[in-house]
Design an enzyme around this catalytic site. Structure first.
Site, PDB file in Angstrom:
ATOM      1  N   CYS A  89     -29.904  15.306 -35.576  1.00  9.59           N
ATOM      2  CA  CYS A  89     -29.410  16.230 -34.562  1.00  9.59           C
ATOM      3  C   CYS A  89     -30.027  15.840 -33.221  1.00  9.59           C
ATOM      4  O   CYS A  89     -31.233  15.599 -33.137  1.00  9.59           O
ATOM      5  CB  CYS A  89     -29.824  17.653 -34.948  1.00  9.59           C
ATOM      6  SG  CYS A  89     -29.264  18.899 -33.780  1.00  9.59           S
ATOM      7  N   LEU A  90     -29.186  15.801 -32.188  1.00 13.00           N
ATOM      8  CA  LEU A  90     -29.693  15.426 -30.851  1.00 13.00           C
ATOM      9  C   LEU A  90     -30.731  16.421 -30.341  1.00 13.00           C
ATOM     10  O   LEU A  90     -31.545  16.081 -29.493  1.00 13.00           O
ATOM     11  CB  LEU A  90     -28.531  15.344 -29.853  1.00 13.00           C
ATOM     12  CG  LEU A  90     -27.503  14.238 -30.109  1.00 13.00           C
ATOM     13  CD1 LEU A  90     -26.366  14.361 -29.113  1.00 13.00           C
ATOM     14  CD2 LEU A  90     -28.142  12.867 -30.033  1.00 13.00           C
ATOM     15  N   HIS A 131     -22.797  21.620 -40.142  1.00 16.27           N
ATOM     16  CA  HIS A 131     -23.980  21.443 -39.279  1.00 16.27           C
ATOM     17  C   HIS A 131     -23.750  22.105 -37.913  1.00 16.27           C
ATOM     18  O   HIS A 131     -24.607  22.823 -37.405  1.00 16.27           O
ATOM     19  CB  HIS A 131     -24.248  19.931 -39.128  1.00 16.27           C
ATOM     20  CG  HIS A 131     -25.342  19.568 -38.182  1.00 16.27           C
ATOM     21  ND1 HIS A 131     -26.474  18.888 -38.570  1.00 16.27           N
ATOM     22  CD2 HIS A 131     -25.487  19.776 -36.839  1.00 16.27           C
ATOM     23  CE1 HIS A 131     -27.269  18.706 -37.525  1.00 16.27           C
ATOM     24  NE2 HIS A 131     -26.685  19.224 -36.454  1.00 16.27           N
ATOM     25  N   GLU A 132     -22.544  21.902 -37.342  1.00 16.62           N
ATOM     26  CA  GLU A 132     -22.250  22.461 -36.011  1.00 16.62           C
ATOM     27  C   GLU A 132     -22.114  23.981 -36.060  1.00 16.62           C
ATOM     28  O   GLU A 132     -22.573  24.674 -35.152  1.00 16.62           O
ATOM     29  CB  GLU A 132     -20.995  21.809 -35.414  1.00 16.62           C
ATOM     30  CG  GLU A 132     -21.070  20.291 -35.231  1.00 16.62           C
ATOM     31  CD  GLU A 132     -22.344  19.806 -34.569  1.00 16.62           C
ATOM     32  OE1 GLU A 132     -22.922  20.525 -33.733  1.00 16.62           O
ATOM     33  OE2 GLU A 132     -22.792  18.675 -34.906  1.00 16.62           O
TER      34      GLU A 132
HETATM   35 ZN    ZN Z   1     -27.198  19.476 -34.402  1.00 10.69          ZN
END
Ligand code: ZN
Length: 273
Positions: A89-90, A131-132
């Site tokens: 994840c960024l 995830h989002e």
């Molecule tokens: Zn993420």
């Protein structure tokens, strides 16, 4: 406009995001957030991005291949198959982790045009959308990971800012001002001031010419509306409600009309930070 990606520890990432109403979906404000989410996403090495990651606590996500914007997404597992995969994840740079998730999900949402979206996704896209959507509930994958390890390839590149000869940056509160001065003054000095707001949008552009007449100010292929920039006086171009969207690779250019009728580009700055 490419925005900064918030990092783990920022309280916005832990808030439950607010749904977008059908009425406000078509507004310049929400469409602007979607544009920014997509531009930011396109500039990053990621398979998906959620609005809270760019500082907007709204139920909007973007998923890759093909690029799909989902507003108010709801996901329901289909069947009982689950499997583990490695997620990154960024907002959690330098880490990767193993997460167990359902392999097939039904995705119901609105499109950015307000149309109904209802599809069944499997494997990679099913994992990414879960995830989002977790981000919209204030959940990070690290909360679910059964194993977490270091991976230096997970990180967001630095945000884009103009670079060029004579670019100066001044920050005052929520405004960020970029002054781009002509590297070769002609009959005085020429400079252009951008005003960036905290959301990263350019809302005004002030051109202050010297002795020569400015014939055009353009940002990449966007020719700014006002045609005449009078000599010797400052003129301001307001960029509209939604502002100007500056993307990586965009270039700002100021062209002057010289005394003998020749045109000359006197200032250039690019956004390929
Ligand atoms: Zn993420």
């Amino acid at each position: 406009m490419i925005r900064k990606v918030l990092l783990d520890g920022d309280p916005i990432l832990r808030q439950v995001a607010r749904p977008v109403t059908l009425d406000e979906l078509s507004s310049p404000a929400i469409q602007g957030v979607i544009d920014d989410l997509v531009s930011t996403f396109k500039s990053m090495p990621a398979a998906g991005l959620a609005a809270p990651q760019i500082g907007e606590s709204l139920c909007i996500v973007v998923i890759d291949r093909p690029i799909t914007v989902l507003v108010n997404p709801v996901i329901t597992p289909v069947g009982t198959d689950t499997d583990s995969s490695y997620e990154g994840c960024l907002s959690v740079p330098g880490k990767r982790g193993e997460v167990l998730r359902p392999q097939t999900v039904r995705v119901q949402a609105m499109t950015r045009e307000g149309k109904m979206f209802d599809q069944v996704w499997t494997k990679f896209r099913a994992i990414v959308v879960q995830h989002e959507v977790d981000h919209l509930m204030g959940v990070l994958y690290t909360d679910r990971a059964t194993m977490l390890f270091d991976d230096s390839s997970v990180h967001a590149p630095a945000p884009r800012e103009p670079r060029g000869t004579g670019v100066q940056v001044r920050e005052t509160g929520e405004r960020k001002t970029f002054v781009i001065e002509s590297p070769k003054p002609v009959g005085g000095s020429q400079h252009v001031t951008f005003v960036f707001h905290s959301n990263g949008r350019v809302t005004s552009l002030r051109v202050q010419p010297g002795g020569a007449r400015i014939t055009s100010v353009s940002l990449s292929n966007v020719r700014l509306k006002r045609r005449d920039y009078p000599a010797g006086a400052a003129t301001q171009v307001i960029c509209g409600d939604r502002g100007l969207h500056v993307a990586a690779g965009d270039q700002l250019r100021i062209e002057l009309m010289m005394p003998k009728g020749k045109r000359k580009i006197v200032a250039e700055a690019d956004f390929d930070g």
